[in-house]
Write an enzyme that holds these catalytic residues in place. Structure first.
Site, PDB file in Angstrom:
ATOM      1  N   HIS A 213       0.574  -1.214  -0.111  1.00  0.00           N
ATOM      2  CA  HIS A 213      -0.376  -0.121  -0.176  1.00  0.00           C
ATOM      3  C   HIS A 213       0.931   1.411   0.280  1.00  0.00           C
ATOM      4  O   HIS A 213       1.979   1.058   0.176  1.00  0.00           O
ATOM      5  CB  HIS A 213      -0.481   0.322   1.358  1.00  0.00           C
ATOM      6  CG  HIS A 213      -0.104   0.315   2.555  1.00  0.00           C
ATOM      7  ND1 HIS A 213      -0.200  -0.947   3.026  1.00  0.00           N
ATOM      8  CD2 HIS A 213       0.140   1.257   2.903  1.00  0.00           C
ATOM      9  CE1 HIS A 213       1.250   0.261   4.359  1.00  0.00           C
ATOM     10  NE2 HIS A 213       0.734   0.822   4.237  1.00  0.00           N
ATOM     11  N   ASP A 215       0.805   5.255   1.923  1.00  0.00           N
ATOM     12  CA  ASP A 215       0.012   6.059   3.308  1.00  0.00           C
ATOM     13  C   ASP A 215      -0.731   7.030   2.372  1.00  0.00           C
ATOM     14  O   ASP A 215      -0.480   7.995   1.379  1.00  0.00           O
ATOM     15  CB  ASP A 215       0.730   6.303   4.343  1.00  0.00           C
ATOM     16  CG  ASP A 215       1.961   5.033   4.459  1.00  0.00           C
ATOM     17  OD1 ASP A 215       1.106   3.805   4.498  1.00  0.00           O
ATOM     18  OD2 ASP A 215       2.719   5.457   5.498  1.00  0.00           O
ATOM     19  N   HIS A 270       4.724   0.177   0.421  1.00  0.00           N
ATOM     20  CA  HIS A 270       5.679  -0.942   1.470  1.00  0.00           C
ATOM     21  C   HIS A 270       4.407  -1.475   1.553  1.00  0.00           C
ATOM     22  O   HIS A 270       3.330  -1.903   1.464  1.00  0.00           O
ATOM     23  CB  HIS A 270       6.248  -0.179   1.947  1.00  0.00           C
ATOM     24  CG  HIS A 270       5.076   1.076   2.895  1.00  0.00           C
ATOM     25  ND1 HIS A 270       4.301   2.086   2.168  1.00  0.00           N
ATOM     26  CD2 HIS A 270       4.577   0.772   3.941  1.00  0.00           C
ATOM     27  CE1 HIS A 270       3.608   3.351   2.916  1.00  0.00           C
ATOM     28  NE2 HIS A 270       3.652   2.402   4.509  1.00  0.00           N
ATOM     29  N   ARG A 280       7.054  -8.937  16.151  1.00  0.00           N
ATOM     30  CA  ARG A 280       6.683  -7.295  16.058  1.00  0.00           C
ATOM     31  C   ARG A 280       5.847  -6.764  15.920  1.00  0.00           C
ATOM     32  O   ARG A 280       4.644  -6.779  15.359  1.00  0.00           O
ATOM     33  CB  ARG A 280       6.275  -7.354  14.208  1.00  0.00           C
ATOM     34  CG  ARG A 280       7.160  -6.073  12.743  1.00  0.00           C
ATOM     35  CD  ARG A 280       7.838  -6.536  12.063  1.00  0.00           C
ATOM     36  NE  ARG A 280       8.759  -5.048  11.260  1.00  0.00           N
ATOM     37  CZ  ARG A 280       7.874  -4.590  10.603  1.00  0.00           C
ATOM     38  NH1 ARG A 280       6.503  -4.273  10.147  1.00  0.00           N
ATOM     39  NH2 ARG A 280       8.427  -3.687  10.375  1.00  0.00           N
TER      40      ARG A 280
HETATM   41  C1  LIG Z   1      -5.058   8.210   9.856  1.00  0.00           C
HETATM   42  C2  LIG Z   1      -5.391   6.415   8.512  1.00  0.00           C
HETATM   43  C3  LIG Z   1      -4.367   6.586   7.860  1.00  0.00           C
HETATM   44  C4  LIG Z   1      -4.444   5.302   7.715  1.00  0.00           C
HETATM   45  C5  LIG Z   1      -6.165   5.149   7.631  1.00  0.00           C
HETATM   46  C6  LIG Z   1      -6.778   5.750   8.942  1.00  0.00           C
HETATM   47  O1  LIG Z   1      -7.555   6.542   9.069  1.00  0.00           O
HETATM   48  C7  LIG Z   1      -5.842   4.519  10.239  1.00  0.00           C
HETATM   49  C8  LIG Z   1      -4.907   3.580   9.313  1.00  0.00           C
HETATM   50  C9  LIG Z   1      -3.762   4.274   8.703  1.00  0.00           C
HETATM   51  C10 LIG Z   1      -3.947   2.465   7.241  1.00  0.00           C
HETATM   52  C11 LIG Z   1      -2.594   1.954   8.535  1.00  0.00           C
HETATM   53  C12 LIG Z   1      -2.096   0.869   7.776  1.00  0.00           C
HETATM   54  C13 LIG Z   1      -2.041   0.792   5.794  1.00  0.00           C
HETATM   55  C14 LIG Z   1      -3.615   2.066   5.392  1.00  0.00           C
HETATM   56  C15 LIG Z   1      -3.189   2.157   3.856  1.00  0.00           C
HETATM   57  C16 LIG Z   1      -4.315   1.501   6.084  1.00  0.00           C
HETATM   58  O2  LIG Z   1      -5.076   1.006   5.588  1.00  0.00           O
HETATM   59  O3  LIG Z   1      -4.633   1.724   7.373  1.00  0.00           O
HETATM   60  C17 LIG Z   1      -3.304   3.386   6.585  1.00  0.00           C
HETATM   61  C18 LIG Z   1      -4.355   4.427   6.138  1.00  0.00           C
HETATM   62  C19 LIG Z   1      -3.927   5.783   5.056  1.00  0.00           C
HETATM   63  O4  LIG Z   1      -2.433   6.079   5.132  1.00  0.00           O
HETATM   64  O5  LIG Z   1      -4.561   5.992   4.159  1.00  0.00           O
HETATM   65  O1  LIG Z   2       4.968  -2.422   9.977  1.00  0.00           O
HETATM   66  C1  LIG Z   2       5.357  -1.449   9.198  1.00  0.00           C
HETATM   67  O2  LIG Z   2       6.561  -1.375   9.207  1.00  0.00           O
HETATM   68  C2  LIG Z   2       4.589  -0.868   8.082  1.00  0.00           C
HETATM   69  C3  LIG Z   2       3.434  -0.035   8.355  1.00  0.00           C
HETATM   70  C4  LIG Z   2       2.332   0.403   7.738  1.00  0.00           C
HETATM   71  O3  LIG Z   2       2.953   0.431   6.630  1.00  0.00           O
HETATM   72  C5  LIG Z   2       1.404   1.248   8.034  1.00  0.00           C
HETATM   73  O4  LIG Z   2       1.465   1.682   9.395  1.00  0.00           O
HETATM   74  O5  LIG Z   2       1.017   2.117   6.956  1.00  0.00           O
HETATM   75 FE   LIG Z   3       2.038   2.197   5.488  1.00  0.00          FE
END
Ligand SMILES: C=C1C[C@]23C[C@@]1(O)CC[C@H]2[C@@]12CCC[C@@](C)(C(=O)O1)[C@H]2[C@@H]3C(=O)O
Ligand SMILES: O=C(O)CCC(=O)C(=O)O
Ligand SMILES: [Fe+2]
Length: 338
Positions: A213, A215, A270, A280
């Site tokens: 994904h 961010d 990533h 982890r």
């Molecule tokens: C603030 C945020 C970014 C995120 C969506 C969220 O509301 C909370 C979780 C975040 C996360 C972490 C894992 C990868 C990701 C793509 C997801 O599904 O949840 C990211 C979200 C993001 O960056 O869009």
């Molecule tokens: O676990 C990790 O190192 C990455 C976590 C991550 O990519 C995320 O929370 O968006």
């Molecule tokens: Fe991430």
């Protein structure tokens, strides 16, 4: 009937796997992940930037351009703060499943326990559980520890305060030639702290922790415990492992900075792998624009050649998040001329 199955599908995407009972089964292969989790051991190819260096600004900009992910040292966050947050996160994730479920994220909310929202649009199961914190985690902490929630809350609030300043320092330097930090008006940035947990996984021969994904943030600052798992997709090398180094932090470019930089900085693709033997943990701090702030490419003197015309239409974070909830490739939906 249709409503019931809709609801159970929704739940399936919110509730983490039952790690304990799955681990007590005999190892089996996942139909979805056929040995694709290998990564090249070229982690030293990621730029390491000393934030006290006199050339820090240039180094940061180059690192953003090159890979969208880099390591920072001398960031000013004491090791004790990182380790203290790890201890508290482990206290939470070590709770029995039914206790953690008391903090389950309610639909439509950002904060709470559960799978990463990404899970809702994926077929594969991820060996992952997370706790998303926005500001004070007191509401969820009280649900799981009615009398012992203060230490957790103080640690997480302090951690976020420090990460916010560090994000502003890094983003301010990266965007110096773009006029500095974007104007946030009165609303302030939108931030979130995501605690990620990937218990040791013995039942599957190969299992993804967090699927590939990007961010949504401007930037994300990641702290990992001492278990390797974070991987970056690199055009030439494929998946490269970003091994943890005590006290250093990983920073990555997110979609919002990719847009502002008019695609000059790649939004880092990533994922996270899991270990067969070790638990982890990672902490991702997301720093982005407020929900209704309109983000658009900044075209200026440092944009040259192919970057001179805006490559994306303006978009608010709220609209972008809505698009991304249905399509991981949301960036392609706002790209101009497509
Ligand atoms: C603030 C945020 C970014 C995120 C969506 C969220 O509301 C909370 C979780 C975040 C996360 C972490 C894992 C990868 C990701 C793509 C997801 O599904 O949840 C990211 C979200 C993001 O960056 O869009
Ligand atoms: O676990 C990790 O190192 C990455 C976590 C991550 O990519 C995320 O929370 O968006
Ligand atoms: Fe991430």
């Amino acid at each position: 009937m249709a409503e019931v199955s809709q609801a159970s599908v929704h739940l399936r995407h919110r509730i983490p796997p039952d790690f304990y009972s799955l681990n007590s089964q005999k190892p089996f292969d996942s139909p979805h992940v056929s040995s694709f989790l290998g990564s090249e051991d070229v982690q030293n190819s990621l730029p390491v930037i000393d934030l006290n260096s006199p050339t820090v600004e240039d180094s940061l900009v180059r690192a953003c351009e090159l890979s969208g992910m880099f390591v920072v040292t001398n960031h000013g966050i004491p090791l004790g703060v990182l380790v203290g947050a790890e201890v508290e996160a482990l206290r939470f994730f070590s709770l029995p499943r039914e206790e953690k479920m008391k903090a389950l994220r309610t639909p439509g909310e950002t904060a709470g326990y559960g799978m990463a929202p990404l899970a809702a649009i994926l077929d594969e199961t991820m060996w992952h559980e997370g706790l998303t914190i926005t500001g004070s985690p007191i509401e969820h902490a009280k649900q799981v520890w009615p009398h012992e929630y203060m230490r957790f809350c103080e640690m997480m609030e302090d951690y976020q305060k420090r990460m916010k300043s560090l994000s502003e320092k890094i983003l301010g330097l990266v965007l110096k030639n773009y006029g500095g930090l974007p104007p946030f008006h009165e609303s302030g940035p939108s931030t979130a702290l995501q605690l990620n947990s990937y218990p040791a996984c013995q039942c599957l021969n190969e299992m993804i922790g967090l699927a590939p994904h990007t961010d949504t943030s401007y930037i994300t600052i990641v702290h990992q415990n001492d278990v390797t798992g974070l991987q970056l997709f690199h055009e030439q090398h494929g998946w490269i492992s970003v091994a943890p180094k005590t006290g250093s932090l990983v920073v990555n470019v997110g979609d919002m900075l990719h847009i502002v930089s008019n695609a000059r900085f790649p939004s880092a693709l990533h994922r996270a792998a899991v270990s067969r033997v070790q638990h982890r943990l990672s902490f991702a701090y997301f720093y982005g624009p407020p929900a209704d702030f309109e983000v658009s490419p900044i075209i200026n003197a440092c944009s040259s050649g192919p970057h001179q015309e805006a490559r994306f239409r303006p978009v608010t974070k709220r609209e972008f998040v809505r698009m991304k909830a249905k399509n991981v490739h949301a960036l392609s939906l706002i790209r101009k001329g497509k």
